[in-house]
Design an enzyme around this catalytic site. Sequence first.
Site, mmCIF file in Angstrom:
data_model
loop_
_atom_site.group_PDB
_atom_site.id
_atom_site.type_symbol
_atom_site.label_atom_id
_atom_site.label_comp_id
_atom_site.label_asym_id
_atom_site.label_seq_id
_atom_site.Cartn_x
_atom_site.Cartn_y
_atom_site.Cartn_z
ATOM 1 C CB SER A 142 11.757 2.371 -1.651
ATOM 2 O OG SER A 142 11.546 1.744 -2.901
ATOM 3 C CE1 TYR A 200 8.213 6.551 -3.390
ATOM 4 C CE2 TYR A 200 9.816 5.080 -4.393
ATOM 5 C CZ TYR A 200 8.806 5.311 -3.474
ATOM 6 O OH TYR A 200 8.405 4.289 -2.635
HETATM 7 P P1 NAD Z 1 -0.055 4.647 0.485
HETATM 8 O O1 NAD Z 1 -0.318 5.670 -0.550
HETATM 9 O O2 NAD Z 1 -1.111 3.631 0.764
HETATM 10 O O3 NAD Z 1 0.336 5.316 1.855
HETATM 11 C C1 NAD Z 1 1.032 6.512 1.980
HETATM 12 C C2 NAD Z 1 0.494 7.222 3.187
HETATM 13 O O4 NAD Z 1 1.220 8.431 3.396
HETATM 14 C C3 NAD Z 1 -0.973 7.596 3.023
HETATM 15 O O5 NAD Z 1 -1.666 7.218 4.194
HETATM 16 C C4 NAD Z 1 -0.936 9.103 2.866
HETATM 17 O O6 NAD Z 1 -2.107 9.757 3.341
HETATM 18 C C5 NAD Z 1 0.267 9.433 3.745
HETATM 19 N N1 NAD Z 1 0.796 10.771 3.464
HETATM 20 C C6 NAD Z 1 1.036 11.347 2.257
HETATM 21 N N2 NAD Z 1 1.466 12.603 2.440
HETATM 22 C C7 NAD Z 1 1.510 12.829 3.787
HETATM 23 C C8 NAD Z 1 1.863 13.917 4.581
HETATM 24 N N3 NAD Z 1 2.262 15.079 4.034
HETATM 25 N N4 NAD Z 1 1.767 13.797 5.932
HETATM 26 C C9 NAD Z 1 1.357 12.652 6.506
HETATM 27 N N5 NAD Z 1 0.994 11.569 5.781
HETATM 28 C C10 NAD Z 1 1.073 11.664 4.436
HETATM 29 O O7 NAD Z 1 1.285 3.929 0.036
HETATM 30 P P2 NAD Z 1 2.187 2.844 0.785
HETATM 31 O O8 NAD Z 1 2.597 1.884 -0.232
HETATM 32 O O9 NAD Z 1 1.533 2.350 2.017
HETATM 33 O O10 NAD Z 1 3.464 3.729 1.141
HETATM 34 C C11 NAD Z 1 3.985 3.844 2.466
HETATM 35 C C12 NAD Z 1 5.488 4.024 2.397
HETATM 36 O O11 NAD Z 1 6.058 2.839 1.842
HETATM 37 C C13 NAD Z 1 5.948 5.178 1.503
HETATM 38 O O12 NAD Z 1 7.050 5.828 2.103
HETATM 39 C C14 NAD Z 1 6.395 4.465 0.232
HETATM 40 O O13 NAD Z 1 7.364 5.188 -0.469
HETATM 41 C C15 NAD Z 1 6.953 3.191 0.818
HETATM 42 N N6 NAD Z 1 7.072 2.085 -0.122
HETATM 43 C C16 NAD Z 1 5.973 1.490 -0.665
HETATM 44 C C17 NAD Z 1 6.135 0.428 -1.536
HETATM 45 C C18 NAD Z 1 4.979 -0.294 -2.158
HETATM 46 O O14 NAD Z 1 5.211 -1.161 -3.018
HETATM 47 N N7 NAD Z 1 3.744 -0.060 -1.779
HETATM 48 C C19 NAD Z 1 7.416 -0.012 -1.859
HETATM 49 C C20 NAD Z 1 8.517 0.622 -1.298
HETATM 50 C C21 NAD Z 1 8.334 1.665 -0.419
#
Ligand code: NAD
Length: 269
Positions: free
Chosen positions: A154, A167
């Site tokens: 991130s 986080y």
């Molecule tokens: P999201 O909530 O849509 O997806 C997260 C996914 O992780 C979900 O499918 C959830 O079911 C899965 N998950 C949670 N706990 C789990 C576990 N114990 N085992 C297996 N799967 C699990 O959110 P996202 O935005 O798609 O996030 C994906 C990644 O991107 C994360 O690591 C998040 O920190 C990172 N991220 C997101 C953003 C953003 O702006 N959306 C920015 C920076 C980083």
Amino acid sequence: MEISLRNQVAIVTGASSGIGTGIAKSLASSGATVIVNHSSERSLNDAKTIVREIIDAGGKGITYQCDVSKEDQVVKMFQDVVAEFGTVDILINNAGIQKDAKFTEMTLDQWNAVIGVNLTGQFLCAREAIKEFLRRGIDPSRSVACGKIIHVSSVHEVIPWAGHANYAASKGAIRMLMQTLAQEYGADKIRVNSICPGAIQTPINTNAWNTQEAMNSLLALIPYNRIGQPQDIGNLAVFLASDASDYITGASIFIDGGMTTFESFSTGG
Ligand code: NAD
């Protein structure tokens, strides 16, 4: 430049929504067989829908339930995937959660839950992936590299984030995990990199974009003046998983519409 991931098997953790879905679809459309990991029974239907969409588009994939914070489940996922598909070539360490709280009110459960999925989950999956890469060795019919790991980190691996200490700590730690693995296994031709997204429109951050007011404050942080989409991350993941990026390892690649240029300083600070 033609990019192909043909003959390669990719595990994408947390692929039943958001960025993981975008990455899974992008890898599949480039020819990889994709394991759409989901964490629980509740996310099975979403995972099935994504696999159906991948197959309808001419790709290959399966769903696989596994909580990445649980060692026995991660070990079994890699064993099962190797038994069914022969090996694993690409790991996308994407699963992540937020449990936000003011620091003095943050419970140990909130701390442990986030570290458990965001950091320990990435450690467990990376360990099993590297063991499998080393067992298989380099197979030039698949890739010039022995294996590729992409951590989804991130912008908060470098931008502190009040109210989200668990986080931000997990993402800062991913940087050192990633660089250490790149250093430790470079000679084995295993490439390890991180994708560092800015604001991407997914369920994890709905409150940041679901009203015009929230969207306006978000856009004030993004010089490129749009929120990112899972497809943006999918495009980068395909490049980093492919031989087109063969000299890139140990890198954190920011994909954030310029957020890490610190827009608030654009008028002189
Ligand atoms: P999201 O909530 O849509 O997806 C997260 C996914 O992780 C979900 O499918 C959830 O079911 C899965 N998950 C949670 N706990 C789990 C576990 N114990 N085992 C297996 N799967 C699990 O959110 P996202 O935005 O798609 O996030 C994906 C990644 O991107 C994360 O690591 C998040 O920190 C990172 N991220 C997101 C953003 C953003 O702006 N959306 C920015 C920076 C980083």
